[in-house]
Design a protein around this motif. Structure first.
Motif, PDB file in Angstrom:
ATOM      1  N   ALA A  37       0.911  -1.142   0.048  1.00 56.81           N
ATOM      2  CA  ALA A  37      -0.010  -0.066   0.034  1.00 56.81           C
ATOM      3  C   ALA A  37       0.734   1.236   0.042  1.00 56.81           C
ATOM      4  O   ALA A  37       0.751   2.270  -0.977  1.00 56.81           O
ATOM      5  N   VAL A  38       1.906   1.471   0.893  1.00 61.34           N
ATOM      6  CA  VAL A  38       2.723   2.471   0.964  1.00 61.34           C
ATOM      7  C   VAL A  38       3.630   2.617  -0.282  1.00 61.34           C
ATOM      8  O   VAL A  38       3.464   3.625  -0.906  1.00 61.34           O
ATOM      9  N   GLY A  39       4.103   1.499  -0.768  1.00 60.12           N
ATOM     10  CA  GLY A  39       5.063   1.565  -1.974  1.00 60.12           C
ATOM     11  C   GLY A  39       4.284   1.964  -3.042  1.00 60.12           C
ATOM     12  O   GLY A  39       4.800   2.666  -4.186  1.00 60.12           O
ATOM     13  N   LEU A  40       3.172   1.291  -3.456  1.00 59.74           N
ATOM     14  CA  LEU A  40       2.310   1.666  -4.502  1.00 59.74           C
ATOM     15  C   LEU A  40       1.899   3.085  -4.458  1.00 59.74           C
ATOM     16  O   LEU A  40       2.099   3.932  -5.473  1.00 59.74           O
ATOM     17  N   SER A  41       1.587   3.582  -3.276  1.00 61.15           N
ATOM     18  CA  SER A  41       0.908   5.038  -3.049  1.00 61.15           C
ATOM     19  C   SER A  41       2.034   5.875  -3.635  1.00 61.15           C
ATOM     20  O   SER A  41       2.010   6.956  -4.569  1.00 61.15           O
ATOM     21  N   ILE A  42       3.296   5.669  -3.057  1.00 62.45           N
ATOM     22  CA  ILE A  42       4.556   6.529  -3.275  1.00 62.45           C
ATOM     23  C   ILE A  42       4.732   6.400  -5.058  1.00 62.45           C
ATOM     24  O   ILE A  42       5.120   7.587  -5.684  1.00 62.45           O
ATOM     25  N   PHE A  43       4.938   5.334  -5.503  1.00 57.21           N
ATOM     26  CA  PHE A  43       5.258   5.143  -6.802  1.00 57.21           C
ATOM     27  C   PHE A  43       4.048   5.855  -7.630  1.00 57.21           C
ATOM     28  O   PHE A  43       4.582   6.710  -8.741  1.00 57.21           O
ATOM     29  N   LEU A  44       2.870   5.520  -7.520  1.00 54.89           N
ATOM     30  CA  LEU A  44       1.654   6.439  -8.272  1.00 54.89           C
ATOM     31  C   LEU A  44       1.721   7.874  -8.179  1.00 54.89           C
ATOM     32  O   LEU A  44       1.873   8.617  -9.153  1.00 54.89           O
ATOM     33  N   PHE A  45       2.258   8.282  -6.993  1.00 51.68           N
ATOM     34  CA  PHE A  45       2.390   9.737  -6.603  1.00 51.68           C
ATOM     35  C   PHE A  45       3.788  10.360  -7.741  1.00 51.68           C
ATOM     36  O   PHE A  45       3.296  11.120  -8.322  1.00 51.68           O
ATOM     37  N   ALA A  46       4.833   9.543  -7.776  1.00 52.43           N
ATOM     38  CA  ALA A  46       5.683   9.897  -8.494  1.00 52.43           C
ATOM     39  C   ALA A  46       5.300   9.703 -10.037  1.00 52.43           C
ATOM     40  O   ALA A  46       5.691  10.865 -10.883  1.00 52.43           O
ATOM     41  N   VAL A  47       4.486   8.812 -10.418  1.00 51.15           N
ATOM     42  CA  VAL A  47       3.881   8.947 -11.936  1.00 51.15           C
ATOM     43  C   VAL A  47       3.277  10.180 -12.101  1.00 51.15           C
ATOM     44  O   VAL A  47       3.267  10.818 -12.939  1.00 51.15           O
ATOM     45  N   LEU A  48       2.230  10.644 -11.007  1.00 50.59           N
ATOM     46  CA  LEU A  48       1.383  11.482 -11.267  1.00 50.59           C
ATOM     47  C   LEU A  48       2.456  12.674 -11.476  1.00 50.59           C
ATOM     48  O   LEU A  48       2.083  13.798 -12.481  1.00 50.59           O
ATOM     49  N   ILE A  49       3.396  12.962 -10.652  1.00 52.39           N
ATOM     50  CA  ILE A  49       4.183  14.328 -10.609  1.00 52.39           C
ATOM     51  C   ILE A  49       4.646  14.345 -12.058  1.00 52.39           C
ATOM     52  O   ILE A  49       4.928  15.293 -12.591  1.00 52.39           O
TER      53      ILE A  49
END
Lengths: 300, 314
Positions: A37-49
């Motif tokens: 959950a944590v890893g995926l959220s960080i990764f998706l956040f980076a993709v959005l950025i």
């Protein structure tokens, strides 16, 4: 497993899953695997950025502004301050995610695809195995960053060449992962069974071996991606990456190193972005491993 | 045992030959003409020919390969394109700083990570265990050069406890030598600690669930004795193996660290050679790094016999 499914008989059509059911299943899965959950959220956040960098209050990341050199962080217009030639660090850090993610994802895709083809072939052909694996052993005994530097010296600095160089350093490891999985699978009874009913080797490789190594490959891909993001930054920092004017996190740190006592914020922000991106990728990898490979007992 | 050592030594030869071949190929598989790349677009015809000749590129490929291997067997790695210094000599001058950082980092990382891993496994699921796991996960993710600069900023620029950059030879001033090692070793050590710590924890967890550990406890042995002489001894093999695996990671890290802290070692030599495409120096450094990795992994293989008497070298 879907809780609505009451019978496993082949002729009963499983009830249709509503979107709400799917979302609930996903949330339950993520709740059981907080890493994921944590890893995926960080990764998706980076993709959005990376995708939305142009509209996130950024300016041209390569535009110098001689009058605004060394503006400290938390000032209006320059939240992370400006660097030694007045470029906006917020913009450069946000655009930097594009380079890192492009490199990370491309290297993962290339290294895993090539590793799969070579690894499966090596697992099935003894002669090919002898030659190729000796070559891979040789490549693997060169530390990856050192091999990547040497390759970059030949190829010349560009994002495309970084992807090529890092793929070459990652292919031997991916090949090993695939090969060892193939070697243990090929002795299984169901492979023997399909061979006995006359399945050809290519058919066994594609229809029976490949689907069974997908899980470890996906997990390995996340590790390759996180390693590639770090290695790209190292290459950029050492002057072996994309040209200096391209806003990559490694380039930003390299440019900041001479101003350490005057402007430490120039180093802090790109490093934080880098750390979190790599952390997100490797946590996703750990999470995926737990989900996809239930045989590894979760001990924590 | 001696038969085994000889066999392992012989098995190392093909790996080294492949590395030498890969390193030789580096210069020849590149798209375009390496000599043209080196001299750039503004060079004269003579300069170009000179470079071609000094790289041996004017000879047929198989002769070049023969010369390369012939020279290698004599320990000759060629000459730098700039200044005509022998590459072997250049590496010889820079191997001590590189070796120092690498050795201290490995010792330091093992000294911290192995006890942490043992405690984490012993107190599995406690807050100590969780902190160790968070620490190792972070250790994988923090970029080494960034950590190096943060340490430099905090302990050299702000607190002034340690020198920011540079290196002093141990023959010159031993105190200064150690003083200059502290920050580079801390920066390089984090990722190595993460790797070793995780492996120690995983192995110890496995060993601690074995029957003989329950037996040892039930006959009333002190817990430290159970942990150290019963569990750790059996966990030592995989731990040592992972220390060997971490060596490639470690040496790669040292290359980066040397460039952060301006340490005149092989990593800096490599990166300087990169900036003006000094191919013989690049080839030589890569080869020596790979040879170090191969030799140390051999030593680790050999140490199994000392750690575990059950292993007979057949």
């Amino acid at each position: 497993m879907n809780k609505n499914q009451t019978s496993t008989s082949a002729w009963v059509k499983p009830p249709d899953l509503t979107i709400k059911d799917r979302v609930n299943d996903l949330l339950a899965l993520l709740k059981r695997h907080p890493n994921m959950a944590v890893g995926l959220s960080i990764f998706l956040f980076a993709v959005l950025i990376a995708i939305f960098a142009p509209v996130l209050w950024t300016s041209d990341p390569s535009m110098p502004a001689p009058l605004e050199r060394f503006t400290g962080p938390w000032t209006t217009g320059h939240w992370f301050g400006t660097d030694n030639i007045g470029r906006d660090i917020w913009s450069r850090a946000l655009y930097g995610s594009r380079i890192s993610l492009t490199v990370g994802v491309s290297v993962a895709v290339i290294a895993i695809s090539a590793g799969t083809i070579i690894g499966i072939t090596a697992g099935y052909s003894h002669k090919f195995d002898m030659v190729v694996m000796r070559f891979m052993d040789g490549l693997m005994s060169i530390p990856s960053i050192i091999l990547a530097i040497a390759l970059m010296a030949l190829l010349g600095g560009s994002v495309q060449n970084v992807i090529i160089a890092l793929s070459i350093t990652e292919i031997p490891i991916a090949t090993r992962v695939v090969r060892s999985a193939v070697l243990s699978l090929r002795e299984r009874t169901y492979i023997e069974a399909s061979r006995s009913i006359g399945a050809t080797t290519p058919r066994i490789m594609i229809r029976h071996i490949l689907p069974n190594i997908v899980a470890p490959l996906i997990v390995h891909a996340t590790y390759v991606a996180s390693a590639a993001v770090l290695l790209e930054a190292y290459l950029s920092f050492l002057g072996a990456g994309p040209p200096e004017e391209i806003p990559s996190w490694g380039n930003m740190v390299a440019g900041a190193k001479d101003y350490l006592s005057r402007a430490p914020y120039m180093i802090i922000f790109p490093g934080l972005f880098l750390t979190f991106t790599v952390l997100g990728m490797s946590l996703s990898g750990d999470g995926l491993r737990d989900i996809l490979d239930p045989k590894i007992k979760r001990r924590s | 045992m001696s038969g085994y050592i000889i066999r392992r030594l012989l098995a190392m030869i093909p790996v080294l030959l492949v590395v030498a071949l890969v390193v030789f190929a580096l210069i020849h598989i590149a798209p375009g003409d390496p000599a043209a790349l080196i001299v750039g677009t503004h060079a004269t015809e003579e300069k170009y020919d000179l470079i071609r000749e000094s790289l041996g590129l004017n000879k047929p490929m198989y002769i070049q390969l023969g010369i390369w291997f012939g020279n290698l067997f004599q320990g000759d790695l060629g000459e730098s394109l700039f200044g005509k210094t022998s590459v072997t000599e250049m590496i010889g001058q820079r191997i001590v700083p590189t070796f120092s950082v690498a050795a201290f980092t490995l010792i330091f990382s093992m000294a911290i990570a192995i006890p942490l891993g043992i405690i984490a496994a012993w107190k599995a699921n406690s807050w100590i265990d969780r902190s160790v796991m968070v620490f190792t996960t972070l250790g994988y993710s923090v970029p080494l050069f960034w950590l190096g600069f943060i340490l430099m900023w905090a302990f050299a620029v702000k607190l002034n406890w340690f020198p920011a950059i540079g290196y002093t030879a141990p023959t010159e001033n031993v105190g200064d030598y150690f003083y200059h090692m502290v920050l580079p070793v801390l920066a390089t050590g984090l990722v190595v600690m993460a790797l070793i710590g995780r492996m120690t924890r995983a192995t110890m967890l496995e060993v601690l669930s074995e029957d003989y550990i329950r037996t040892a406890r039930s006959k009333g042995l002190a817990e430290t004795r159970v942990l150290l002489s019963h569990a750790l001894r059996n966990a030592m093999l995989p731990i040592i193996t992972v220390c060997g695996i971490s060596l490639a990671l470690l040496l790669g890290g040292v290359v980066v660290t040397e460039n952060v802290f301006a340490i005149p070692g092989m990593g800096r030599l490599l990166v300087n050679a990169l900036s003006h495409r000094d191919y013989p120096v690049i080839q030589g450094t890569v080869l020596v790094f790979a040879a170090i990795v191969a030799v140390i992994n051999l030593l680790i293989d050999l140490s199994y016999g000392l750690l575990d008497p059950r292993i007979r070298y057949k």
